[in-house]
Design a protein around this motif. Structure first.
Motif, PDB file in Angstrom:
ATOM      1  N   LEU A  20     -41.686 -10.363  29.198  1.00 38.43           N
ATOM      2  CA  LEU A  20     -42.524  -9.462  29.981  1.00 38.43           C
ATOM      3  C   LEU A  20     -43.083  -8.338  29.118  1.00 38.43           C
ATOM      4  CD1 LEU A  20     -40.409  -9.233  33.246  1.00 38.43           C
ATOM      5  CD2 LEU A  20     -42.650 -10.326  32.984  1.00 38.43           C
ATOM      6  N   ASN A  33     -43.664  -8.295  26.000  1.00 37.27           N
ATOM      7  CA  ASN A  33     -44.572  -8.772  24.957  1.00 37.27           C
ATOM      8  C   ASN A  33     -45.631  -9.725  25.485  1.00 37.27           C
ATOM      9  OD1 ASN A  33     -43.413  -7.665  22.285  1.00 37.27           O
ATOM     10  ND2 ASN A  33     -41.642  -8.342  23.446  1.00 37.27           N
ATOM     11  N   GLN A  34     -45.758  -9.786  26.799  1.00 40.05           N
ATOM     12  CA  GLN A  34     -46.756 -10.592  27.482  1.00 40.05           C
ATOM     13  C   GLN A  34     -46.774 -12.035  26.995  1.00 40.05           C
ATOM     14  OE1 GLN A  34     -50.376  -8.382  27.000  1.00 40.05           O
ATOM     15  NE2 GLN A  34     -49.673  -6.711  28.290  1.00 40.05           N
TER      16      GLN A  34
END
Length: 95
Positions: free
Chosen positions: A91, A93-94
């Motif tokens: 989440l 670090n996408q």
């Protein structure tokens, strides 16, 4: 897993009118799900993998990492101590 969630839908009371979520996160995330495998390609693939390794190990100090050259790409395997650490890392670090 999906079948079990669908079976339990009738037993869930969602009192949050804004969120509409009815799935217990424990039903989706398994405790053993601690391995994250990332692939990088291109001229700076190794540098990208090393950077991601450093970010993971700074955030979660017990994270084990392994970088391998696999079929013209760099593979980074991150083994987190807990599945929640993996999820938070993804989440943040996408991923």
């Amino acid at each position: 897993m999906i079948k079990q969630i669908k079976q339990q839908q009738g037993h869930v009371s969602d009192s949050c009118t804004d969120c509409g979520s009815y799935v217990d996160i424990g039903a989706v995330v398994e405790a053993e799900d601690t391995l994250l495998v990332l692939s990088f390609i291109g001229d700076n693939a190794l540098l990208q993998a090393q950077t991601m390794q450093q970010i993971a190990q700074q955030r979660f100090t017990d994270t084990k990492a392994d970088i391998k050259n696999v079929d013209n790409s760099i593979s980074l395997q991150l083994e987190f101590a807990f599945s929640v650490e993996k999820m938070i890392f993804q989440l943040e670090n996408q991923l």
